[in-house]
Design an enzyme around this catalytic site. Structure first.
Site, mmCIF file in Angstrom:
data_model
loop_
_atom_site.group_PDB
_atom_site.id
_atom_site.type_symbol
_atom_site.label_atom_id
_atom_site.label_comp_id
_atom_site.label_asym_id
_atom_site.label_seq_id
_atom_site.Cartn_x
_atom_site.Cartn_y
_atom_site.Cartn_z
ATOM 1 N N LEU A 1 51.705 77.095 33.880
ATOM 2 C CA LEU A 1 51.941 76.113 34.929
ATOM 3 C C LEU A 1 53.307 76.452 35.517
ATOM 4 O O LEU A 1 54.328 76.355 34.833
ATOM 5 C CB LEU A 1 51.950 74.694 34.365
ATOM 6 C CG LEU A 1 52.319 73.573 35.342
ATOM 7 C CD1 LEU A 1 51.256 73.444 36.434
ATOM 8 C CD2 LEU A 1 52.493 72.252 34.612
ATOM 9 N N GLY B 1 60.468 57.375 30.937
ATOM 10 C CA GLY B 1 61.391 56.650 30.064
ATOM 11 C C GLY B 1 60.976 56.621 28.612
ATOM 12 O O GLY B 1 61.541 55.853 27.820
ATOM 13 N N CYS C 1 52.938 74.854 29.905
ATOM 14 C CA CYS C 1 51.967 75.922 29.782
ATOM 15 C C CYS C 1 51.130 75.700 28.529
ATOM 16 O O CYS C 1 51.336 74.744 27.785
ATOM 17 C CB CYS C 1 52.668 77.276 29.688
ATOM 18 S SG CYS C 1 53.835 77.575 31.029
ATOM 19 N N VAL D 1 56.721 76.237 37.122
ATOM 20 C CA VAL D 1 57.747 75.229 37.395
ATOM 21 C C VAL D 1 59.051 75.898 37.829
ATOM 22 O O VAL D 1 59.709 75.441 38.748
ATOM 23 C CB VAL D 1 57.981 74.340 36.148
ATOM 24 C CG1 VAL D 1 59.151 73.396 36.361
ATOM 25 C CG2 VAL D 1 56.714 73.550 35.823
ATOM 26 N N ASN E 1 55.886 77.730 25.776
ATOM 27 C CA ASN E 1 55.523 76.504 26.485
ATOM 28 C C ASN E 1 56.742 75.596 26.478
ATOM 29 O O ASN E 1 57.231 75.242 25.412
ATOM 30 C CB ASN E 1 54.345 75.829 25.767
ATOM 31 C CG ASN E 1 54.099 74.402 26.241
ATOM 32 O OD1 ASN E 1 54.399 74.064 27.379
ATOM 33 N ND2 ASN E 1 53.559 73.580 25.357
#
Length: 615
Positions: free
Chosen positions: A51, A375, A2, A53, A77
């Site tokens: 956002l 990674g 976010c 999730v 966030n």
């Protein structure tokens, strides 16, 4: 992920300041494309761009908790990977939850433990909590700095946000570039951190800050501890494997599609293997993504940094696991068209095509997923870079990634820009060498020493610390800004602070077991990967080898140098850069030179678009 932002003022009433707060939040809409939210009180105004999730319905922000006369407001966030365990612990302490979100868990953790709540978190986060009863703001950032957080103190006001652009949208904050900012832009550009503009600061990783009317208190809540490593080789490899397995499993939790990045190197392949096995246990197939460049492989020439191309190794891993693999091919035209995207995402010039290609990769991934695992950071944590293994780097008193590219004469006109790159007047004013030495000595002073360690082991410990606290931030910033510019969340299992602390104390001889970089990590991944991939030597993030790219950025650079009104020409040594651009075949050109061209192009646009003021 976010975007968060807010404004605290102990003198004026902020209850009617929604237009300003909306303007600040609007700058973060790419970070949080799904929803926006605002909360106001007389002294505090918080905003959130979301956002989605986890828990689409219940995770709305800013989130409030009210108990009697106490009100707490949170804008957050990130992700807490241990939120389920924390929720059960808090329930046992009589907390009642109304949602399934980690946001509510974080807020209740603050109510229960106050500022010590950060010691209970495993995750990536940047958040702000306003305590209405105490008229106090508390902000914090995750252990390794995966999520960004900036703040400015101007008069009686505190302004904060996920990105600098949110602060610049506030009328009290101006884009003034003082001497320290100029050093960050034109000298120490391969260092991360800092707010660049006057009055703007970046909260450091593993730090928290408390602001009241009377005082500001900033402190670290976590730091590496040096102690003897007592586990044997087999136990160490097995514990690393178990930690990574647990970390990857936690980081796959989401209410949206999750994928992994796959370069064919050890790190991304190991994460992908662990993730694929979790998917298989649920009878699902993992999607993987890799970057490739049009017209590039035929021009590839292996070197010490990139000894091999990725594609054959990517294909091996995708077949071996198996995964549903996607190869994303970006063209030179796309790289050039989007060259200014990194600058706008970072609010400063950055690394050029390495970042642009990531942005283009993430744009494609976002069409099918919202979360990706990467990674990133294994090289910093386990010692994978060439400069961990080069004697001249160990013996050079500067940052290792700078020493690794020094010429035999001991100078480095690209990585540590310095005098050749700067205009003579600016070089005389900024003292680039002294500035870099000051940053280097400041970093060394922080290293947690181990009593009785040999001089060589102590030096290797320093190299690890420099990489984990300075170089890694460059890569995490890059990953955050390029992913969030597309509304994609990228998670980094190798940044789990439990793993980082454990590996910190593993002796160098054990880290390089089997006489290969990251040998202990390769042992941990035994049986999880094709042997050729598990033992593949380090190869850096790929770049385009298409000559058309370097030709284009060279022409673009010359256009800037020939433009009397181009603002960047006031700061750089025009003739030095012109020589680089006009004579491409001379020694020391190559990748270093086109990085310089990318950077200068972005710096020129940044000075114009951000209306940068130099006092």
């Amino acid at each position: 992920m976010c975007g968060i932002t807010g404004w605290i003022d102990w003198e004026q009433d902020l209850s009617q300041q929604q237009p300003v707060l909306e303007q600040m939040a609007c700058t973060l809409k790419e970070r949080g494309p799904d929803r926006e939210g605002y909360w106001f009180s007389p002294r505090a105004a918080l905003a959130h761009r979301r956002l989605i999730v986890i828990d689409p319905v219940g995770g709305k922000q800013p989130m409030l908790f009210t108990q009697g006369e106490q009100t707490y407001a949170l804008t957050y966030n990130g992700e807490l990977y241990n939120f389920r365990e924390l929720r059960e612990e808090l329930r046992a302490r009589d907390h009642v939850f109304r949602t399934h979100s980690d946001t509510e868990v974080l807020l209740h953790a603050y109510v229960e433990w106050g500022e010590e709540c950060v010691n209970h978190f495993n995750g990536i986060f940047a958040f702000a909590i306003w305590d209405e009863a105490r008229q106090r703001l508390f902000i914090a950032r995750d252990h390794l700095g995966v999520k960004p957080l900036f703040y400015a103190q101007v008069g009686n006001a505190i302004v904060f946000g996920s990105e600098i652009k949110a602060l610049l949208a506030h009328p009290l904050v101006e884009p003034v570039l003082d001497d320290e900012g100029m050093k960050a832009i034109f000298v120490s550009l391969f260092m991360s951190g800092g707010g660049i503009f006057r009055d703007i600061h970046e909260l450091r990783p593993a730090h928290c800050a408390t602001f009241t009317r009377e005082r500001t208190h900033i402190r670290p809540y976590w730091q590496l501890v040096s102690r003897p490593h007592t586990d044997d080789l087999e136990t160490t490899a097995e514990y690393i494997r178990s930690l990574l397995k647990d970390t990857v499993k936690r980081q796959l939790i989401a209410d949206v599609p999750v994928v992994t990045l796959l370069s064919g190197g050890l790190d991304s392949s190991g994460v992908t293997s662990l993730a694929a096995r979790e998917f298989q246990s649920e009878h699902k197939v993992l999607d993987t993504y890799a970057i490739n460049y049009a017209n590039s492989e035929e021009h590839f020439e292996g070197n010490a940094i990139r000894p091999s191309i990725d594609r054959p190794y990517v294909e091996q891993v995708a077949r071996y696991l198996p995964t549903n693999h996607h190869d994303v091919v970006v063209s030179t035209e796309e790289l050039l068209e989007n060259l200014l995207v990194p600058m706008r995402a970072h609010d400063r010039p950055k690394m050029g095509q390495i970042e642009t290609s990531l942005y283009l990769l993430f744009k494609v991934i976002k069409q099918n997923a919202t979360v990706a695992l990467s990674g990133e950071s294994a090289d910093e944590v386990f010692g994978g870079y060439p400069w961990f293994h080069q004697e001249h780097v160990l013996n050079t008193p500067t940052f290792p990634w700078i020493a690794a590219r020094m010429t035999p004469r001991g100078d480095n006109q690209f990585m540590n820009m310095g005098t050749p790159f700067l205009s003579p007047a600016l070089a005389q004013e900024l003292h680039p060498h002294e500035h870099m030495q000051r940053l280097y000595q400041e970093a060394l002073a922080e290293v947690p020493r181990l009593e009785g360690e040999s001089p060589r082991d102590a030096r290797i410990r320093e190299i690890f610390y420099l990489n984990m606290t300075r170089f890694l931030l460059l890569l995490l910033d890059r990953k955050d800004r390029m992913s969030m510019a597309t509304g994609l969340e990228v998670r980094v299992p190798f940044c789990d602070h439990r793993l980082v602390q454990y590996v910190w104390n593993i002796p160098w001889e054990m880290k390089t077991v089997d006489n290969i970089e990251k040998g202990i990590l390769r042992r941990a991944f035994s049986g999880l990967l094709p042997e050729e991939v598990r033992m593949r030597r380090k190869s850096a993030y790929p770049t385009s080898f298409d000559p058309a790219y370097t030709q284009a950025v060279r022409r673009w650079t010359l256009e800037i140098l020939n433009n009397a009104n181009a603002p960047v020409n006031s700061f750089v040594n025009v003739e030095f850069i012109r020589q680089l651009a006009e004579h491409p075949d001379e020694e020391t050109r190559g990748e270093n030179a086109y990085f310089l061209f990318d950077y200068l192009i972005q710096a020129n646009a940044w000075l114009q678009e951000y209306h940068v003021v130099t006092p």
